[in-house]
Design a protein around this motif. Structure first.
Motif, PDB file in Angstrom:
ATOM      1  N   GLU A   1       0.818  -1.214   0.000  1.00 24.80           N
ATOM      2  CA  GLU A   1       0.000   0.000   0.000  1.00 24.80           C
ATOM      3  C   GLU A   1       0.854   1.267   0.000  1.00 24.80           C
ATOM      4  OE1 GLU A   1      -4.033  -1.329   2.416  1.00 24.80           O
ATOM      5  OE2 GLU A   1      -2.151  -1.074   3.553  1.00 24.80           O
ATOM      6  N   ASN A   2       1.857   1.309   0.870  1.00 23.46           N
ATOM      7  CA  ASN A   2       2.638   2.538   1.045  1.00 23.46           C
ATOM      8  C   ASN A   2       3.978   2.530   0.327  1.00 23.46           C
ATOM      9  OD1 ASN A   2       0.678   3.699   2.607  1.00 23.46           O
ATOM     10  ND2 ASN A   2       1.759   3.484   4.552  1.00 23.46           N
ATOM     11  N   GLY A   3       4.382   1.365  -0.163  1.00 22.69           N
ATOM     12  CA  GLY A   3       5.639   1.288  -0.879  1.00 22.69           C
ATOM     13  C   GLY A   3       6.843   1.206   0.053  1.00 22.69           C
ATOM     14  N   VAL A   4       7.979   0.868  -0.513  1.00 24.19           N
ATOM     15  CA  VAL A   4       9.217   0.781   0.259  1.00 24.19           C
ATOM     16  C   VAL A   4      10.394   1.037  -0.680  1.00 24.19           C
ATOM     17  CG1 VAL A   4       9.486  -1.732  -0.045  1.00 24.19           C
ATOM     18  CG2 VAL A   4      10.527  -0.612   1.928  1.00 24.19           C
ATOM     19  N   GLY A   5      11.385   1.769  -0.184  1.00 29.78           N
ATOM     20  CA  GLY A   5      12.575   2.039  -0.973  1.00 29.78           C
ATOM     21  C   GLY A   5      13.471   0.817  -1.066  1.00 29.78           C
ATOM     22  N   LYS A   6      14.279   0.783  -2.117  1.00 29.07           N
ATOM     23  CA  LYS A   6      15.143  -0.362  -2.403  1.00 29.07           C
ATOM     24  C   LYS A   6      16.620   0.072  -2.450  1.00 29.07           C
ATOM     25  CE  LYS A   6      11.465  -2.985  -3.208  1.00 29.07           C
ATOM     26  NZ  LYS A   6      11.101  -4.131  -2.334  1.00 29.07           N
ATOM     27  N   PHE A   7      17.516  -0.915  -2.315  1.00 31.17           N
ATOM     28  CA  PHE A   7      18.936  -0.652  -2.536  1.00 31.17           C
ATOM     29  C   PHE A   7      19.149   0.005  -3.895  1.00 31.17           C
ATOM     30  CE2 PHE A   7      19.505  -4.670   0.143  1.00 31.17           C
ATOM     31  CZ  PHE A   7      19.926  -3.992   1.274  1.00 31.17           C
ATOM     32  N   ASN A   8      18.461  -0.535  -4.912  1.00 30.67           N
ATOM     33  CA  ASN A   8      18.669  -0.074  -6.282  1.00 30.67           C
ATOM     34  C   ASN A   8      18.192   1.354  -6.509  1.00 30.67           C
ATOM     35  OD1 ASN A   8      19.640  -2.617  -6.708  1.00 30.67           O
ATOM     36  ND2 ASN A   8      17.990  -3.300  -8.064  1.00 30.67           N
ATOM     37  N   ASP A   9      17.346   1.867  -5.610  1.00 29.64           N
ATOM     38  CA  ASP A   9      16.880   3.251  -5.747  1.00 29.64           C
ATOM     39  C   ASP A   9      17.990   4.253  -5.456  1.00 29.64           C
ATOM     40  OD1 ASP A   9      14.273   2.450  -6.328  1.00 29.64           O
ATOM     41  OD2 ASP A   9      13.665   2.457  -4.224  1.00 29.64           O
ATOM     42  N   ILE A  10      19.006   3.815  -4.727  1.00 25.51           N
ATOM     43  CA  ILE A  10      20.126   4.714  -4.399  1.00 25.51           C
ATOM     44  C   ILE A  10      21.125   4.580  -5.541  1.00 25.51           C
ATOM     45  CG2 ILE A  10      21.804   5.366  -2.636  1.00 25.51           C
ATOM     46  CD1 ILE A  10      20.083   3.831  -0.610  1.00 25.51           C
ATOM     47  N   THR A  11      20.860   5.318  -6.584  1.00 24.52           N
ATOM     48  CA  THR A  11      21.581   5.183  -7.849  1.00 24.52           C
ATOM     49  C   THR A  11      22.908   5.931  -7.816  1.00 24.52           C
ATOM     50  OG1 THR A  11      20.532   7.154  -8.762  1.00 24.52           O
ATOM     51  CG2 THR A  11      19.376   5.053  -9.071  1.00 24.52           C
ATOM     52  N   ALA A  12      23.698   5.732  -8.868  1.00 28.44           N
ATOM     53  CA  ALA A  12      24.951   6.478  -9.012  1.00 28.44           C
ATOM     54  C   ALA A  12      24.677   7.979  -9.025  1.00 28.44           C
ATOM     55  CB  ALA A  12      25.666   6.042 -10.290  1.00 28.44           C
ATOM     56  N   LYS A  13      23.594   8.383  -9.676  1.00 27.24           N
ATOM     57  CA  LYS A  13      23.236   9.807  -9.718  1.00 27.24           C
ATOM     58  C   LYS A  13      22.939  10.333  -8.308  1.00 27.24           C
ATOM     59  CE  LYS A  13      21.463  13.789 -11.173  1.00 27.24           C
ATOM     60  NZ  LYS A  13      22.345  14.930 -11.507  1.00 27.24           N
ATOM     61  N   ALA A  14      22.194   9.575  -7.523  1.00 23.54           N
ATOM     62  CA  ALA A  14      21.898   9.991  -6.148  1.00 23.54           C
ATOM     63  C   ALA A  14      23.184  10.151  -5.350  1.00 23.54           C
ATOM     64  CB  ALA A  14      20.985   8.969  -5.474  1.00 23.54           C
ATOM     65  N   LEU A  15      24.087   9.208  -5.492  1.00 20.72           N
ATOM     66  CA  LEU A  15      25.345   9.245  -4.742  1.00 20.72           C
ATOM     67  C   LEU A  15      26.230  10.389  -5.221  1.00 20.72           C
ATOM     68  CD1 LEU A  15      25.892   5.390  -4.714  1.00 20.72           C
ATOM     69  CD2 LEU A  15      25.303   6.811  -2.738  1.00 20.72           C
TER      70      LEU A  15
ATOM     71  N   ALA B   1      13.699   8.429 -10.335  1.00 20.62           N
ATOM     72  CA  ALA B   1      14.045   9.687  -9.674  1.00 20.62           C
ATOM     73  C   ALA B   1      15.191  10.372 -10.402  1.00 20.62           C
ATOM     74  CB  ALA B   1      14.425   9.417  -8.225  1.00 20.62           C
ATOM     75  N   ARG B   2      15.126  11.709 -10.412  1.00 29.45           N
ATOM     76  CA  ARG B   2      16.176  12.500 -11.068  1.00 29.45           C
ATOM     77  C   ARG B   2      17.203  13.016 -10.058  1.00 29.45           C
ATOM     78  NH1 ARG B   2      11.302  13.929 -13.379  1.00 29.45           N
ATOM     79  NH2 ARG B   2      11.133  13.661 -15.644  1.00 29.45           N
ATOM     80  N   PHE B   3      16.823  13.068  -8.783  1.00 27.44           N
ATOM     81  CA  PHE B   3      17.699  13.556  -7.724  1.00 27.44           C
ATOM     82  C   PHE B   3      18.247  14.950  -8.061  1.00 27.44           C
ATOM     83  CE2 PHE B   3      17.948   8.895  -7.629  1.00 27.44           C
ATOM     84  CZ  PHE B   3      17.463   8.673  -6.346  1.00 27.44           C
ATOM     85  N   ASP B   4      17.329  15.830  -8.470  1.00 32.88           N
ATOM     86  CA  ASP B   4      17.744  17.170  -8.868  1.00 32.88           C
ATOM     87  C   ASP B   4      16.978  18.278  -8.140  1.00 32.88           C
ATOM     88  OD1 ASP B   4      15.230  16.949 -10.007  1.00 32.88           O
ATOM     89  OD2 ASP B   4      15.895  17.244 -12.075  1.00 32.88           O
ATOM     90  N   GLY B   5      16.128  17.903  -7.174  1.00 28.56           N
ATOM     91  CA  GLY B   5      15.373  18.915  -6.437  1.00 28.56           C
ATOM     92  C   GLY B   5      14.301  19.595  -7.249  1.00 28.56           C
TER      93      GLY B   5
ATOM     94  N   PHE C   1      11.379  14.894   0.987  1.00 25.61           N
ATOM     95  CA  PHE C   1      12.490  14.210   0.338  1.00 25.61           C
ATOM     96  C   PHE C   1      12.097  13.736  -1.062  1.00 25.61           C
ATOM     97  CE2 PHE C   1      15.939  11.128  -0.148  1.00 25.61           C
ATOM     98  CZ  PHE C   1      16.998  11.910   0.285  1.00 25.61           C
ATOM     99  N   GLN C   2      10.843  13.340  -1.212  1.00 26.82           N
ATOM    100  CA  GLN C   2      10.364  12.956  -2.535  1.00 26.82           C
ATOM    101  C   GLN C   2      10.425  14.139  -3.500  1.00 26.82           C
ATOM    102  OE1 GLN C   2       6.531  11.485  -1.253  1.00 26.82           O
ATOM    103  NE2 GLN C   2       7.180   9.338  -1.343  1.00 26.82           N
ATOM    104  N   ALA C   3      10.257  15.351  -2.981  1.00 25.60           N
ATOM    105  CA  ALA C   3      10.361  16.535  -3.827  1.00 25.60           C
ATOM    106  C   ALA C   3      11.797  16.708  -4.341  1.00 25.60           C
ATOM    107  CB  ALA C   3       9.920  17.779  -3.053  1.00 25.60           C
ATOM    108  N   TRP C   4      12.776  16.341  -3.492  1.00 27.61           N
ATOM    109  CA  TRP C   4      14.171  16.441  -3.949  1.00 27.61           C
ATOM    110  C   TRP C   4      14.506  15.315  -4.924  1.00 27.61           C
ATOM    111  CZ3 TRP C   4      18.486  13.126  -3.009  1.00 27.61           C
ATOM    112  CH2 TRP C   4      19.679  13.617  -3.550  1.00 27.61           C
ATOM    113  N   THR C   5      14.061  14.091  -4.638  1.00 29.34           N
ATOM    114  CA  THR C   5      14.377  12.983  -5.546  1.00 29.34           C
ATOM    115  C   THR C   5      13.702  13.174  -6.902  1.00 29.34           C
ATOM    116  OG1 THR C   5      12.535  11.649  -4.666  1.00 29.34           O
ATOM    117  CG2 THR C   5      14.703  11.336  -3.665  1.00 29.34           C
ATOM    118  N   ASN C   6      12.534  13.826  -6.921  1.00 29.30           N
ATOM    119  CA  ASN C   6      11.870  14.231  -8.170  1.00 29.30           C
ATOM    120  C   ASN C   6      11.630  13.046  -9.095  1.00 29.30           C
ATOM    121  OD1 ASN C   6      10.689  15.822 -10.142  1.00 29.30           O
ATOM    122  ND2 ASN C   6      12.646  16.570 -10.969  1.00 29.30           N
ATOM    123  N   GLY C   7      10.893  12.079  -8.568  1.00 29.50           N
ATOM    124  CA  GLY C   7      10.483  10.949  -9.379  1.00 29.50           C
ATOM    125  C   GLY C   7       9.041  10.617  -9.069  1.00 29.50           C
ATOM    126  N   SER C   8       8.619   9.435  -9.422  1.00 27.28           N
ATOM    127  CA  SER C   8       7.270   8.957  -9.115  1.00 27.28           C
ATOM    128  C   SER C   8       7.312   7.441  -9.179  1.00 27.28           C
ATOM    129  CB  SER C   8       6.240   9.511 -10.107  1.00 27.28           C
ATOM    130  OG  SER C   8       6.461   8.968 -11.397  1.00 27.28           O
TER     131      SER C   8
END
Length: 623
Positions: free
Chosen positions: A81-95, A486-490, A474-481
């Protein structure tokens, strides 16, 4: 995870300058618990500067929340229902963006497998009884298998360890060191390792359950008594099989009774390090207890995977002798691995650094408590002087500073300061006071403000650690859906959020580039400035100090007042000029290298005229 902690009845300290330091991340709550005698001297003396910098910038990521783009946020909502973040969501771009932000170390919280209500039995993982799980997503501090990772965080559950190892590699590729939690004091009530290496004996395997205490046992037992779920425990599950534990084991927060209370760590069981709690805490450390060996092997297991350090949960609830035995052995194999202790008793600071061999300690009962009172509109900057005096000398650089983490309330919440910008002087001071590490909690730089009960966590000003949830700011900063990566561009941040993040980024850059802050000595100027010596100087709301090295000299002034502009002259005494090895008879320029770019000139003997709006700072380089 934390409990109430004791504080010393009194301590004595003399005013002095010291190199090394405290920095990092500002936590403050109850310096009032301390009794400090009046200062005996205004003189400051220098201590040799360490060549190696301890000025880490640690960014704590609550891993299951970081990449979650789901905006449903249903209280007590399930994973689906609420979703959960994954290891793979922390991308090279995010880092890469975190590296640009000024981070040196990422602390991934909630990595090791812990008890939760989601059913992964189809993948060979035992289902947990919800009566002994807090929240649908479970507490990351109720470890279920020390040798595995949380299946919630994997896209492909059977390959969950590989996905974590890939995250480790991505982090290292982007020049970021990785910290994870090590939870040594307690485990989940249904602890069972199904991923342990061949030949490893499980926790509790071979215990003599007929004895309340035996140094060979991993747990403490209550023979003849069955565990009873605390009164008031509720679960969202429609049908629950009663949890059975016979004999009952002692609960994680040192509760030795069959039915702990609702506010106890009832979902955990205490580990036995050879301390007989029911017999005047007699210790049995020779021969080395079984638990010591097993926990050392677990540390070596994760270090061998490339983990660069461990944040050790409630380290002071584990005998310091264990740390002094285990940490050197881990460092012998992996010399660069660091250990950070969550600790709340200042009387034990020296012991856990010099006997326990920790690299860094939480500075919660100290700077955080003092600064928090100032941010809430009470307290006094005199407390800051008392904190550095207590923590000066040979361990100042071991203190990790912060204003937020998963245990503390968010600055922007109504339970704390109600306005994230209140953190400007507090965070600047926490980051620049001395040479120890700084920590930022994910979303702190965006003004995250929890405003509703997420589930088990309730509404308490904290970002939930027990529930599946999305963090809007934080979702506003990750800028995805949920449909787009996610674009990780704010891209969805407000202008105010962008400006707040810019402040934190500028602060990190200052910390990373300033030789005086990274390596220099400290000199408190409060004693040289008062209403008589410096008209307009409020000794309860203004705090001024010097940071100086051979390469750089800084004057830093912080205004903690929420309403009043400070217009005064900051006096730098003759002794301070001598300490900085500068001629106290000359004229110097003072240039703000941080925010305002203000430029001033003044004779050393005249003091420095400053004007600071409410909740502002000046970082003036002296040339």
């Amino acid at each position: 995870m934390k409990t109430n902690s004791s504080t010393p009845d009194s301590f004595k300290i003399n005013r002095r300058t010291f190199a090394g330091g405290l920095v990092a991340s500002g936590m403050l709550h109850t310096l009032a618990a301390f009794s400090v005698e009046p200062l005996q001297s205004n003189m400051n003396t220098s201590v040799p500067i360490e060549e190696k910098s301890d000025k880490l910038v640690v960014y704590q990521i609550f891993t299951r929340l970081f990449g979650n783009q789901n905006t449903t946020n249903k209280p007590w909502g399930s994973r689906d229902e609420n979703g959960v973040g994954k290891f793979n969501d922390i991308t090279a771009k995010a880092l890469q963006e975190l590296k640009k932000f000024g981070v040196s170390h990422v602390w991934y919280t909630g990595i090791i497998e812990h008890a939760l209500m989601t059913d992964y039995s189809a993948f060979g993982i035992r289902k947990d009884n919800p009566q002994v799980v807090k929240g649908r997503a479970g507490s990351p501090y109720a470890i279920k298998d020390y040798y595995d990772v949380n299946p919630d965080l994997a896209v492909d559950v059977p390959n969950r360890m590989k996905e974590f190892e890939d995250l480790l590699k991505r982090s290292h590729t982007n020049d970021l060191k990785v910290l994870i939690d090590f939870i040594p004091n307690h485990v989940a009530r249904e602890y069972h390792s199904d991923a342990k290496p061949a030949g490893v004996q499980d926790m509790g395997e071979g215990d003599d359950t007929s004895k309340p205490f035996d140094p060979k046992n991993n747990f403490y037992y209550l023979p003849g008594q069955s565990f009873q779920v605390p009164q008031g425990v509720v679960t969202p599950e429609e049908s629950v099989v009663n949890y059975v534990e016979n004999p009952a084991k002692a609960t994680g927060n040192d509760v030795f009774k069959a039915q702990p209370d609702l506010n106890d760590w009832y979902e955990t069981i205490k580990l036995n390090y050879g301390v007989d709690y029911l017999n005047n805490r007699q210790t049995h450390f020779d021969p080395v207890p079984s638990t010591w060996v097993k926990m050392k092997d677990i540390l070596l297991f994760w270090a061998a995977k490339g983990v660069d350090g461990f944040r050790c949960d409630m380290a002071e609830m584990v005998p310091v002798e264990f740390w002094g035995w285990a940490i050197p052995q881990v460092k012998a194999a992996f010399p660069d691995v660091i250990f950070i202790a969550e600790i709340y008793n200042p009387q034990q600071y020296r012991n856990y650094i010099f006997t326990g061999k920790f690299d860094y300690l939480y500075d919660k009962v100290g700077l955080y408590d003092a600064v928090r009172r100032l941010m809430e509109g009470h307290g006094t900057t005199e407390d800051i002087t008392r904190v550095w005096q207590q923590e000066s000398g040979d361990y100042a650089n071991h203190m990790l500073r912060f204003l937020e983490n998963h245990d503390e309330q968010r600055v922007a919440s109504r339970f704390f300061a109600s306005d994230p910008w209140t953190a400007v002087p507090a965070m600047t001071l926490s980051a620049t006071l001395h040479t120890g590490p700084l920590m930022i909690y994910f979303g702190q730089e965006l003004g995250v403000n929890p405003t509703q009960a997420e589930g088990f966590q309730g509404e308490d000003g904290r970002t939930t650690i027990f529930d599946y949830w999305g963090v809007p700011e934080f979702q506003a900063w990750t800028n995805g859906s949920v449909d787009k990566p996610a674009r990780f561009d704010g891209g969805k941040l407000t202008d105010d959020q962008k400006n707040l993040r810019k402040f934190y980024q500028q602060l990190n850059q200052l910390v990373n580039t300033s030789d005086a802050i990274r390596m220099g000595a400290f000199y408190d100027l409060q004693y040289a400035n008062n209403a008589g010596k410096s008209p307009g100087y409020d000794q309860h709301r203004l705090y001024s100090y010097l940071r100086h090295s051979a390469k750089q000299k800084l004057l830093i002034v912080c205004n903690f007042d929420k309403q009043k502009t400070a217009k005064t002259t900051v006096r730098i005494p003759v002794e301070a000029w001598k300490t900085m090895k500068l001629d106290g008879t000359k004229i110097y320029s003072f240039s703000d290298i941080f925010r305002t770019k203000t430029k001033l000139k003044s004779a050393a003997t005249s003091g420095v005229p400053v004007e600071l709006p409410p909740l502002s700072v000046l970082v003036l380089e002296i040339k």
